[in-house]
Enzyme design. Structure first.
Site, PDB file in Angstrom:
ATOM      1  CG  ASP A 282     -73.649   9.074 -26.766  1.00  0.00           C
ATOM      2  OD1 ASP A 282     -72.753   8.673 -26.975  1.00  0.00           O
ATOM      3  OD2 ASP A 282     -74.597   9.207 -27.989  1.00  0.00           O
TER       4      ASP A 282
HETATM    5  C1  BGC Z   1     -72.397   8.359 -30.272  1.00  0.00           C
HETATM    6  C2  BGC Z   1     -72.081   7.034 -29.736  1.00  0.00           C
HETATM    7  C3  BGC Z   1     -70.812   6.291 -29.588  1.00  0.00           C
HETATM    8  C4  BGC Z   1     -70.067   7.418 -28.562  1.00  0.00           C
HETATM    9  C5  BGC Z   1     -68.599   6.706 -28.662  1.00  0.00           C
HETATM   10  C6  BGC Z   1     -71.004   9.458 -29.506  1.00  0.00           C
HETATM   11  O1  BGC Z   1     -70.732  10.409 -30.201  1.00  0.00           O
HETATM   12  O2  BGC Z   1     -73.462   9.295 -30.119  1.00  0.00           O
HETATM   13  O3  BGC Z   1     -72.984   6.170 -30.484  1.00  0.00           O
HETATM   14  O4  BGC Z   1     -71.037   5.059 -29.003  1.00  0.00           O
HETATM   15  O5  BGC Z   1     -69.821   8.550 -29.161  1.00  0.00           O
HETATM   16  O6  BGC Z   1     -67.810   6.695 -29.395  1.00  0.00           O
END
Ligand code: BGC
Length: 736
Positions: A282
């Site tokens: 993530d």
């Molecule tokens: C979130 C994810 C997301 C990623 C990319 C993160 O802050 O937890 O769910 O896919 O950002 O945008």
């Protein structure tokens, strides 16, 4: 307790219902190409493939330079056929090895045609519709040059304080699994090379929804049993459905951050479940291992993540900058790097990017796809199916023909931004039809008076007088209250779950006029609306329904469509009851009149509205529950029930089947959803609905964490919610 030796061991992997299409098996022809590329890549180029960089609108000069030097494998947050083509062109023509980028974006509930938030879609209990919605999202995103979506988010959430409950399918592993698989099928289609397919990402692995106190990013501490029984099934189902990538979660589980967990990323995911795709961290989760306190340097953080099985580093830029030295020093085997690169290249090959780096995206295709009329049409249908009628005393709904003046009141009645909910992709609020717009469009000769009443989080009651005046001149007052679209989603945990600001006071003021009130709740989570549940005659939960919010809501309010949504999550009476979920255990002192039974002294233990609940404008009767008295552990039990529409309107009902294992070697939920079917019935029509129960629904993890079906008595419950219903019983016969 039953003797374990007599239990039948069943491997969950053997019970896969959906076709498994491991990524590696999709394009075996690509392997020689990948081998030859790997042989020619420098260590920096290899680690570059594992580096994902976020762009802001357009890649800047530094980011394009990374692409030129082969030091980035993926951009995220880049979309639009022209913009993606331009970036891709640099990668494939100006880099030494011409390796295409894989372009990722959060396409969560639509790209431009925004559908209901996932929790809302889950209320439809309609995997087919959910699959179709994901397919539309994929079609639009792919036409705009996106190859890869960071969805489905399948985290089970038993705590509505957690804002990201809005992004998932609620609290139940069975419903969550069905919808997870449906979304993967919808996004990926049958062939990832098709110009309307995008690679899916199952996230957030694992148990991100188990955050303590419902506070986002917080610690998770779950037993392996709860993890396997309640949290893991949807991830597993998505992988069985062929999901090509997995995203790690921000949280730790029992002391080990997911992003550094070899057990999660390798043992479970790859060895036990046979996942063949690639894992992305993530956002900055690799760097966050320093904050977790399991790495003392960026390089150590990178080593932990890569060796755990995290192939791509989202945004931290640790792999590309800090790992070359470690590999050269022999502290990370180059084979580990090669394997990660191989997985990323395989995904690119599976998408056909080596042959067509644009994956079929063109400005023309993009223009034709975005907000296509048939996409809006589907968005409307899904929105209609997602609406849950929580209460309807005195049949205030549907609005009667004698209603001549309708007051539409509330801060969310005409809020285009909130209608789209959290993570609205590239949705444009201007595309959204608000409740007020939809009601006006549908009202015909009914005159509509509108008053905002207050802002969403206002403390001022200055607008109340107008709202009260509007209600007084109306036959019915529809109040659209709740949270703003961005009060749920990431980093939007709440400690209180009541209507924000002075909205409840507005509701009380309008209710006091004596005009019948319909409360329409907009929220990304269950709200604690106990006062409304007691005093307001009609309550509709409408989540955030997307671009077709208004027409869908109006169709339900005016009775063109009977509401058919069912809650995918329990609505508590108060925050103090949380976590409150239907598939809980019995305890040694089940709730009862005795003081020393499991309960509160100041509030019932029961929810305000239970899981599976949802009313209709018609009535359904259930009869004729049939099932065999006995099956073997490997057998299939057929259960059938007759469902009759006993009212006067055509409507859909979600028939739900729950099971309870009466005596087992480990404790079992009081009820667990084991089947559901959405059926549409004309007035007077009856239908026999059939279910099959197999080891998958009846099994459990025994004390050795083996998935088994134990002999003994089971109960089944069939009805329109998780409470009540027809009951039957059967026995799983011992193996002889
Ligand atoms: C979130 C994810 C997301 C990623 C990319 C993160 O802050 O937890 O769910 O896919 O950002 O945008």
């Amino acid at each position: 307790m039953r003797p374990l030796s007599r239990c039948l061991t069943v491997l969950p992997a053997a019970l896969i219902l959906c076709a498994v299409r491991p990524l590696s098996a999709q394009r075996p022809a690509a392997e020689p190409k990948i081998d030859s590329l790997l042989a020619r890549m420098t260590l920096e180029e290899k680690l570059g493939q594992l580096n994902q960089v976020s762009v802001d609108g357009q890649p800047n000069a530094e980011q394009l330079d990374l692409a030129r030097k082969g030091l980035v494998g993926s951009f995220l947050n880049l979309a639009g056929a022209d913009a993606t083509h331009a970036a891709q062109h640099v990668a494939v023509t100006e880099s030494r090895l011409h390796i295409p980028l894989i372009l990722g974006l959060d396409v969560i509930h639509g790209y431009r045609t925004i559908f209901p938030i996932p929790l809302g879609e889950a209320a439809s209990w309609d995997p087919e519709a959910v699959e179709a919605a994901a397919h539309v999202a994929a079609k639009e995103a792919a036409a705009a040059g996106v190859h890869w979506t960071f969805a489905p988010m399948v985290d089970i959430a038993r705590d509505p304080r957690w804002g990201r409950i809005a992004e998932g399918s609620g609290e139940d592993p069975y419903l969550g699994s069905a919808l997870a698989a449906a979304r993967v099928r919808g996004f990926q289609g049958k062939d990832l090379r098709a110009p309307d397919a995008v690679l899916a990402t199952v996230k957030h692995f694992a148990a991100y929804g188990g955050a303590e106190g419902g506070r986002d990013y917080n610690t998770v501490d779950l037993s392996e049993r709860t993890l396997r029984e309640a949290y893991l099934p949807p991830y597993h189902a998505a992988i069985d459905a062929g999901a090509g990538s997995v995203m790690t979660s921000f949280n730790e589980i029992g002391g080990i951050p997911s992003t550094a967990s070899p057990w999660l990323m390798t043992t479970l995911l790859r060895r036990e479940w046979g996942f063949k795709g690639f894992v992305v961290s993530d956002w900055t989760a690799v760097a966050e291992l320093l904050n977790h306190g399991v790495a003392g340097s960026r390089a150590d953080a990178g080593k932990l993540a890569l060796e755990a099985g995290v192939d791509m580093d989202m945004v931290s830029r640790i792999y590309v900058s800090d790992l070359p030295a470690l590999v050269r020093a022999g502290r990370i085997p180059v084979a580990v790097v090669n394997e990660a690169v191989r997985r990323v290249l395989r995904a690119k090959a599976a998408l056909g990017l080596f042959d067509d780096p644009d994956h079929g995206a063109t400005p023309e295709r993009e223009r034709a796809a975005l907000l296509a009329p048939e996409h809006r049409q589907l968005a409307r249908r899904v929105a209609e199916e997602s609406i849950v009628l929580l209460k309807n005393e005195g049949q205030v709904l549907p609005l009667a023909t004698r209603v001549k003046t309708l007051a539409v009141i509330g801060p969310l009645a005409d809020d285009k931004v909130s209608a789209l909910g959290s993570w609205p992709g590239r949705g444009d609020p201007q595309d959204a039809l608000t409740p007020l717009a939809g009601i006006k469009q549908r009202a015909g000769s009914v005159s509509v008076v509108y008053a905002k009443g207050c802002g969403i989080t206002d403390t001022s009651t200055a607008g109340f007088a107008d709202a009260v005046a509007a209600a007084k001149q109306a036959d019915v007052a529809v109040l659209v209250l709740g949270e703003a679209g961005d009060m749920s989603g990431e980093a939007a945990s709440r400690a209180e779950l009541d209507l924000p600001g002075v909205q409840e006071r507005l509701l009380e003021a309008v209710q006091a006029t004596g005009t019948p009130v319909v409360l329409v709740v907009n929220s990304g989570r269950p709200l604690t609306i106990a006062w409304a549940a007691e005093h307001v005659p009609a309550i509709v939960e409408s989540w955030f329904l997307g671009v077709e919010t208004g027409p869908a809501l109006a169709a339900v309010l005016f009775g063109d469509v009977s509401p058919s949504g069912k809650l995918p999550v329990t609505f508590p009476r108060a925050v103090g009851q949380i976590p409150l979920y239907y598939n809980h255990k019995n305890t040694g002192r089940p709730t009862g009149p005795d003081k020393y039974s499991s309960k509160y002294i100041d509030l019932p233990v029961t929810p305000l509205f239970p899981f599976g609940h949802g009313l209709s404008y018609t009535t359904f009767s259930y009869s004729d529950l049939r099932l065999a008295p006995r099956i073997t552990p490997t057998g299939t039990l057929r259960v059938s029930v007759a469902v009759t529409n006993t009212g006067s309107r055509e409507a859909a009902e979600v028939v739900q089947l729950y099971v309870h294992d009466e005596v087992a070697s480990v404790t079992r939920p009081v009820r667990a959803l084991a089947g559901f079917r959405r059926v549409s019935l004309k007035p007077g029509e009856a239908r026999t609905v059939e279910f099959s129960l197999t080891a998958k629904e009846l099994g459990l993890y025994n004390q050795d964490m083996k998935f088994v079906v134990e002999p003994g008595k089971f109960r089944v419950f069939v009805g329109g919610s998780s409470v009540g219903g027809l009951e039957g019983e059967f026995e799983v016969a011992p193996v002889r």
